[in-house]
Write a protein that holds these residues in place. Structure first.
Motif, mmCIF file in Angstrom:
data_model
loop_
_atom_site.group_PDB
_atom_site.id
_atom_site.type_symbol
_atom_site.label_atom_id
_atom_site.label_comp_id
_atom_site.label_asym_id
_atom_site.label_seq_id
_atom_site.Cartn_x
_atom_site.Cartn_y
_atom_site.Cartn_z
ATOM 1 N N ASP A 73 -112.899 74.907 -70.686
ATOM 2 C CA ASP A 73 -112.014 76.044 -70.450
ATOM 3 C C ASP A 73 -110.844 76.016 -71.416
ATOM 4 O O ASP A 73 -110.289 74.953 -71.730
ATOM 5 C CB ASP A 73 -111.489 76.025 -69.009
ATOM 6 C CG ASP A 73 -112.585 76.301 -67.979
ATOM 7 O OD1 ASP A 73 -113.560 76.996 -68.353
ATOM 8 O OD2 ASP A 73 -112.471 75.817 -66.845
ATOM 9 N N ARG A 74 -110.489 77.213 -71.874
ATOM 10 C CA ARG A 74 -109.329 77.365 -72.751
ATOM 11 C C ARG A 74 -108.413 78.426 -72.151
ATOM 12 O O ARG A 74 -108.882 79.466 -71.687
ATOM 13 C CB ARG A 74 -109.775 77.766 -74.164
ATOM 14 C CG ARG A 74 -110.619 76.707 -74.828
ATOM 15 C CD ARG A 74 -111.107 77.098 -76.199
ATOM 16 N NE ARG A 74 -112.172 78.079 -76.198
ATOM 17 C CZ ARG A 74 -113.440 77.811 -75.934
ATOM 18 N NH1 ARG A 74 -113.807 76.578 -75.610
ATOM 19 N NH2 ARG A 74 -114.360 78.757 -75.978
ATOM 20 N N GLU A 75 -107.141 78.165 -72.178
ATOM 21 C CA GLU A 75 -106.179 79.091 -71.593
ATOM 22 C C GLU A 75 -105.792 80.146 -72.626
ATOM 23 O O GLU A 75 -105.414 79.807 -73.758
ATOM 24 C CB GLU A 75 -104.934 78.341 -71.118
ATOM 25 C CG GLU A 75 -103.950 79.221 -70.369
ATOM 26 C CD GLU A 75 -102.795 78.430 -69.778
ATOM 27 O OE1 GLU A 75 -101.916 79.055 -69.157
ATOM 28 O OE2 GLU A 75 -102.775 77.192 -69.957
ATOM 29 N N TYR A 76 -105.879 81.420 -72.248
ATOM 30 C CA TYR A 76 -105.559 82.515 -73.155
ATOM 31 C C TYR A 76 -104.176 83.061 -72.820
ATOM 32 O O TYR A 76 -103.993 83.817 -71.865
ATOM 33 C CB TYR A 76 -106.619 83.613 -73.055
ATOM 34 C CG TYR A 76 -108.001 83.120 -73.450
ATOM 35 C CD1 TYR A 76 -108.210 82.511 -74.675
ATOM 36 C CD2 TYR A 76 -109.086 83.238 -72.590
ATOM 37 C CE1 TYR A 76 -109.460 82.047 -75.049
ATOM 38 C CE2 TYR A 76 -110.334 82.777 -72.948
ATOM 39 C CZ TYR A 76 -110.521 82.184 -74.179
ATOM 40 O OH TYR A 76 -111.761 81.720 -74.544
ATOM 41 N N GLU A 77 -103.204 82.662 -73.630
ATOM 42 C CA GLU A 77 -101.818 83.081 -73.435
ATOM 43 C C GLU A 77 -101.502 84.158 -74.474
ATOM 44 O O GLU A 77 -100.961 83.879 -75.540
ATOM 45 C CB GLU A 77 -100.885 81.879 -73.577
ATOM 46 C CG GLU A 77 -101.174 80.779 -72.560
ATOM 47 C CD GLU A 77 -100.332 79.538 -72.809
ATOM 48 O OE1 GLU A 77 -99.354 79.336 -72.056
ATOM 49 O OE2 GLU A 77 -100.650 78.792 -73.751
ATOM 50 N N HIS A 106 -108.457 80.876 -78.696
ATOM 51 C CA HIS A 106 -107.250 80.866 -77.867
ATOM 52 C C HIS A 106 -105.989 80.781 -78.722
ATOM 53 O O HIS A 106 -104.931 81.291 -78.331
ATOM 54 C CB HIS A 106 -107.304 79.704 -76.872
ATOM 55 C CG HIS A 106 -107.386 78.358 -77.494
ATOM 56 N ND1 HIS A 106 -108.461 77.940 -78.255
ATOM 57 C CD2 HIS A 106 -106.516 77.291 -77.475
ATOM 58 C CE1 HIS A 106 -108.259 76.707 -78.667
ATOM 59 N NE2 HIS A 106 -107.087 76.288 -78.225
ATOM 60 N N LEU A 107 -106.101 80.158 -79.910
ATOM 61 C CA LEU A 107 -104.949 80.084 -80.814
ATOM 62 C C LEU A 107 -104.667 81.436 -81.452
ATOM 63 O O LEU A 107 -103.504 81.809 -81.656
ATOM 64 C CB LEU A 107 -105.209 79.026 -81.881
ATOM 65 C CG LEU A 107 -105.502 77.609 -81.365
ATOM 66 C CD1 LEU A 107 -105.807 76.668 -82.522
ATOM 67 C CD2 LEU A 107 -104.336 77.086 -80.529
ATOM 68 N N LEU A 108 -105.726 82.182 -81.775
ATOM 69 C CA LEU A 108 -105.535 83.522 -82.324
ATOM 70 C C LEU A 108 -104.995 84.474 -81.260
ATOM 71 O O LEU A 108 -104.152 85.334 -81.554
ATOM 72 C CB LEU A 108 -106.854 84.055 -82.880
ATOM 73 C CG LEU A 108 -107.371 83.374 -84.139
ATOM 74 C CD1 LEU A 108 -108.763 83.870 -84.481
ATOM 75 C CD2 LEU A 108 -106.426 83.613 -85.304
ATOM 76 N N ALA A 109 -105.482 84.324 -80.017
ATOM 77 C CA ALA A 109 -105.008 85.196 -78.936
ATOM 78 C C ALA A 109 -103.506 85.022 -78.705
ATOM 79 O O ALA A 109 -102.816 85.972 -78.307
ATOM 80 C CB ALA A 109 -105.781 84.898 -77.653
ATOM 81 N N ARG A 110 -102.997 83.846 -78.964
ATOM 82 C CA ARG A 110 -101.564 83.611 -78.813
ATOM 83 C C ARG A 110 -100.757 84.428 -79.821
ATOM 84 O O ARG A 110 -99.565 84.655 -79.630
ATOM 85 C CB ARG A 110 -101.252 82.124 -78.991
ATOM 86 C CG ARG A 110 -101.831 81.226 -77.906
ATOM 87 C CD ARG A 110 -101.640 79.754 -78.248
ATOM 88 N NE ARG A 110 -100.244 79.384 -78.269
ATOM 89 C CZ ARG A 110 -99.576 78.867 -77.243
ATOM 90 N NH1 ARG A 110 -100.198 78.653 -76.111
ATOM 91 N NH2 ARG A 110 -98.297 78.551 -77.356
ATOM 92 N N ARG A 111 -101.394 84.851 -80.910
ATOM 93 C CA ARG A 111 -100.702 85.622 -81.952
ATOM 94 C C ARG A 111 -101.002 87.121 -81.865
ATOM 95 O O ARG A 111 -100.594 87.891 -82.745
ATOM 96 C CB ARG A 111 -101.115 85.102 -83.327
ATOM 97 C CG ARG A 111 -100.597 83.698 -83.605
ATOM 98 C CD ARG A 111 -101.391 82.978 -84.663
ATOM 99 N NE ARG A 111 -101.558 83.780 -85.872
ATOM 100 C CZ ARG A 111 -102.423 83.479 -86.833
ATOM 101 N NH1 ARG A 111 -103.204 82.409 -86.719
ATOM 102 N NH2 ARG A 111 -102.508 84.224 -87.908
#
Length: 514
Positions: A93-97, A321-326
């Motif tokens: 699981d990865r958290e999407y912030e 998830h790192l791209l979604a943070r941006r």
């Protein structure tokens, strides 16, 4: 005799990592650790591969870039080689912030922005090349298209110095497929439409057989092609066969040439550029040198008001998830995650796994799982905000960093981004990919010095200087940005000089072959 220092042979990318990267081949032996102590290396660690520096229990994450790249299949002791024999892909699981890492873009003042010498079309769009295309609707017209294009090779265009060439865009589909309304049909139509609209084409023939599912007549009648663009629809059956079609096609292109040649280059702001970004033949250096450097170049282009687009959805898996943070909005972030979920379902339906992506060459270069490959691939997205997510071959209209949903297969990914409007492409490679994508020039960026030197006739820039200690990522990014501007101004890339680009038009083929 003192033990050699491990830091001189390896690179640690993040303080939380339990592996380091071998920057040269490492032999078994005792090595000094930074801050004191020693490490007994028990395996040969090939250049670019991973070395465990702390214990990793069975089932626990292996970390690189400060992120999870896989899970230990067995207990891994410090000093061991970490690769496919003891590390595996596993869903987690990865958290999407969404949007938590967005920040204001530091735009360069308009009066100080970079420029290039481009071709301005009558509709105001900027081109970097000036081609005539032969756009085929079906595989059955591919041979005739190639025969027509062949007549304009060598010295046939000597009287038209401003015409970059005549290119046949052939492919393996267009019939034996579901018709209008199906996903496969609409993706093909969108791709053909994107190429027809591309500013690097001044005009084109649209060539079909006549009885295929993807009909020339219905394709052309729904197009909204700029009025200045010369468009000639043709079918082999209506013209009476291949010889007559080739003769007619050659004649019609000869009629186009004088008008197509009437272009001059003029100063155009870099904000008019759409830069496509691709990585293929990846190795462990891709995420350390060339992709971060290309990301730095993309950041510069965005700061100068331009657009950078990248894709290969299977190759951001584990880094999404790192791209979604941006993402600039929750909507943009959720569009990205929706495409990830589609790919999970798509691969499962066909009995595959997202981890099928790393190729034998990727693994030989030190990449173990799709998670590791994706974290390195995502680096070419730079650091600016993610402003949009688009479908395959959909027009790229937003300014800034855009993600396009494409497969990881290089020619298909590039085809989608060119159909979206990209006038320049940068292609990073660690193993030595050979590639071109007419009508868009392809700049090849080597991740390491040995590949650059071994394939000097194919590579345009050596990002290996970063690993060699001769340049920073930011310095390489600046030089790549300036190289993009020179190529956009007409400077030939190595792949153009070699003649690549005629065989790399590959629309994404979805659905059943009927």
């Amino acid at each position: 005799m003192d033990a050699p220092t491990l830091a001189e042979h390896t690179l640690r990318l993040h303080a939380d990592d339990n592996v380091v990267i071998a920057m040269r081949d490492i032999e078994p032996g005792t090595y000094q650790l930074p801050g004191g102590g020693t490490l007994d290396v028990t395996d040969v660690i090939p250049r670019g591969h991973k070395l465990a520096v702390t214990p990793v229990a069975e089932g626990q994450p292996v970390r690189k870039y400060g992120q999870v790249i896989g899970f230990a299949k067995e207990a891994i002791a410090p000093g061991r080689h970490v690769h496919t024999h003891n590390t595996a892909f596993q869903m987690f699981d990865r958290e999407y912030e969404f949007g938590v890492d967005t920040r204001p873009t530091q735009y360069v003042p308009e009066t100080a922005r970079a420029t290039f010498q481009g071709i301005v079309r009558p509709d105001g769009r900027a081109a970097t090349r000036n081609y005539i295309g032969i756009l085929t609707t079906v595989n059955c017209s591919a041979t005739a298209a190639k025969l027509i294009a062949e007549r304009f090779r060598w010295d046939a265009l000597d009287d038209y110095p401003n015409v970059d060439g005549v290119v046949a865009l052939t492919h393996g589909t267009g019939c034996g497929m579901a018709g209008p309304g199906s996903e496969s049909f609409e993706v093909l139509r969108r791709t053909l439409t994107g190429y027809a609209n591309h500013p690097n084409f001044a005009g084109f023939l649209v060539l079909g057989l006549g009885c295929e599912v993807n009909q020339v007549s219905t394709l052309v009648e729904h197009w909204q092609i700029p009025e200045h663009k010369i468009t000639v629809p043709m079918t082999i059956q209506e013209l009476g066969g291949t010889r007559k079609t080739v003769a007619e096609g050659v004649a019609r292109i000869k009629e186009m040439l004088p008008d197509v040649n009437k272009v001059t280059r003029e100063t155009v702001p870099a904000s008019e550029l759409i830069l496509a970004m691709e990585c293929g033949g990846s190795d462990a250096y891709s995420g350390i040198t060339a992709n971060p450097a290309l990301g730095a170049a993309a950041d510069l282009l965005v700061q100068h008001g331009g657009t950078a687009v990248f894709g290969e959805t299977p190759e951001i898996y584990g880094a999404e998830h790192l791209l979604a943070r941006r993402a600039v909005s929750r909507e943009v972030g959720e569009k990205l995650i929706a495409r990830i979920r589609w790919w999970e379902e798509y691969t499962a339906k066909h009995g595959g796994s997202m981890d099928n992506n790393p190729s034998p060459g990727n693994k030989a270069g030190g990449l173990t799982t799709i998670l590791e490959k994706s974290l390195g691939a995502a680096a070419k997205g730079g650091t600016t905000n993610l402003v949009d997510v688009v479908e395959f071959a959909e027009p790229v209209t937003a300014k800034g960093l855009v993600f396009m949903d494409t497969p990881g297969y290089d020619p298909v990914n590039a085809t989608g981004m060119v159909a979206g409007g990209a006038q320049v492409l940068c292609f990073t490679t660690g193993r030595g990919s050979a590639f071109g994508c007419k009508p868009t020039p392809s700049i090849k960026l080597a991740t390491n010095t040995p590949v650059y030197e071994r394939m000097i006739d194919d590579m345009d820039y050596n990002c290996g200087l970063i690993a060699d200690g001769g340049m920073s990522v930011e310095e390489a990014g600046r030089e790549i940005f300036e190289l993009v501007l020179r190529v956009a101004s007409g400077a030939k890339t190595k792949s153009e000089e070699l003649g690549y680009g005629d065989e790399e038009f590959v629309p994404w083929q979805l659905g059943a072959v009927m």
